[in-house]
Design an enzyme around this catalytic site. Structure first.
Site, PDB file in Angstrom:
ATOM      1  N   SER A 229      50.005  42.879  36.549  1.00 55.12           N
ATOM      2  CA  SER A 229      49.916  41.484  36.970  1.00 55.12           C
ATOM      3  C   SER A 229      50.818  41.245  38.179  1.00 55.12           C
ATOM      4  CB  SER A 229      50.265  40.566  35.786  1.00 55.12           C
ATOM      5  OG  SER A 229      49.925  39.237  36.048  1.00 55.12           O
ATOM      6  N   HIS A 371      43.883  40.405  29.773  1.00 56.48           N
ATOM      7  CA  HIS A 371      44.986  40.595  30.707  1.00 56.48           C
ATOM      8  C   HIS A 371      46.199  41.210  30.003  1.00 56.48           C
ATOM      9  CE1 HIS A 371      46.922  39.778  34.546  1.00 56.48           C
ATOM     10  NE2 HIS A 371      47.959  39.268  33.907  1.00 56.48           N
TER      11      HIS A 371
END
Length: 396
Positions: A229, A371
């Site tokens: 990320s 994610h």
């Protein structure tokens, strides 16, 4: 009154999220900036021209429009092994906790690096270095810790290093200036293109590499910088800046990482600069809803790593990070690698979910799920690194 204000803030944030496009049919058309044409119009048709003309131009464009400069000077750096266990992981590894002291203008900061080195590897081990934004507790070698699966990596013959980004710049809109910016580089705070949080995290990775160069048990010429990320954004920018990085791994880095900014899908420059302004220089916000005027796009960031290796990973349910946009950026970076006689030849279409594509020195996968960074991802990173280092005179 406080509850009412909270609901307003939540509604505003939620509205901003759902206003972003996640419909492939609504992406529209876009034109990417040219990789192989200099600002004066000169065609870049050799690796020499890339290194001397175009690469410095692109690097400066990212400094002046997105991430800011990364300083490379300080007065002194010293290392101290705070802890050492030669029988970590039931004898499979040697663990070291290392304090890295960096001094400039009589001010000092300390970065604490965690390092696990396999005991059964005869030659110095290549090393995965993680830019960790999830806190020091995620560097615990628990069997359930898929985000940082030390034992899995050690069993594959690689060392594993990591540091907590708060040691260099807390991930906070105002407190990010604490540590290296306030203490070591205060002049950058007021500079329009001074270093911000993402640059600071990459700077921290560079200081860990400084230590790794002194540790004979690891191969500092085979450093793989990994980030998930926001950490993936920092890993790519670190690799672009620091050419000691042999390979950069971007896991679901999304907007301002591996994803094309001009592609109208998922997170936008407007949203990311509003919610995380401390990651970037102020000028980047001028491109909110104005991405077509950016003088760069993220395929150019990936190209800055040439001729070294780049691996981009994503997840099928992570539409916010735009898996397809990340793959297209990697594919669009290929012409620069071609200047170095590589022929990565990535498929025109993104591969099916859970299918790894390796066309050295580039690689990609898009796994099932959301994610995060998990064991599946790490196994693909190791497989890619095996292939890459085998191609480059063996990894062990």
């Amino acid at each position: 009154m406080k509850i009412h204000l909270l609901y307003i803030l939540l509604f505003t944030f939620t509205t901003a999220i759902f206003a972003q496009n996640t419909d492939e049919s609504k992406v529209g058309s876009y034109v990417l900036p040219e990789l192989l044409r200099a600002q004066n119009g000169e065609e870049i048709n050799s690796s020499e021209k890339w290194n001397t003309i175009r690469r410095p131009e692109i690097l400066k464009l990212f400094e002046d429009n997105v991430y800011g400069q990364v300083p490379d000077s300080f007065d002194k750096i010293e290392f101290k092994v705070l802890e050492q266990n030669n029988n970590a992981l039931t004898g499979k590894a040697t663990f070291k906790k290392v304090a890295i002291y960096v001094v400039r203008n009589k001010k000092i900061i300390t970065i604490q690096a965690h390092l696990y080195i396999p005991n059964n590897v005869k030659k110095p081990a290549p090393v995965f270095l993680t830019i960790n934004h999830r806190g020091g507790e995620t560097m615990n070698p628990s069997p359930d810790n898929e985000f940082w699966p030390v034992e899995e990596v050690i069993n594959s013959g690689y060392a594993m290093a990591g540091f907590d980004v708060k040691d260099v710049a807390p991930d906070h809109k105002t407190q990010y200036v604490n540590q290296i910016l306030t203490k070591l580089y205060p002049e950058h705070i007021s500079q329009p293109n001074g270093m911000r949080a993402l640059g600071a995290w990459g700077w921290g990775a560079g200081r860990v590499i400084d230590y790794l160069e002194t540790d004979t048990a690891v191969d500092a010429k085979k450093v793989i910088v990994v980030g998930h990320s926001r950490g993936g954004k920092a890993a790519l920018w670190c690799g672009a800046q620091d050419q000691r990085v042999a390979m950069a791994v971007s896991n679901e880095s999304g907007n301002s990482g591996a994803k094309l900014s001009r592609r109208n899908f998922g997170e936008s420059v407007e949203v990311i600069t509003r919610n995380f302004p401390h990651w970037f220089i102020p000028k980047y916000a001028e491109y909110a809803n104005n991405e077509h005027n950016l003088p760069i796009d993220q395929h150019m960031l990936l190209a800055l790593l040439a001729p070294r290796a780049v691996y981009v990973a994503s997840a099928a349910e992570d539409s916010w990070a735009d898996p397809k946009g990340q793959y297209l950026a990697l594919a669009a970076a290929q012409p620069v690698f071609g200047l170095y006689d590589f022929k990565p030849n990535l498929p025109d279409n993104m591969p099916p979910d859970n299918e790894q594509v390796i066309h050295l020195p580039l690689g990609f996968h898009n796994r099932d799920g959301g994610h995060d960074m998990n064991l599946f991802d790490w196994r693909q990173f190791v497989k890619f690194a095996d292939e890459y280092f085998k191609k480059n005179n063996n990894k062990k």
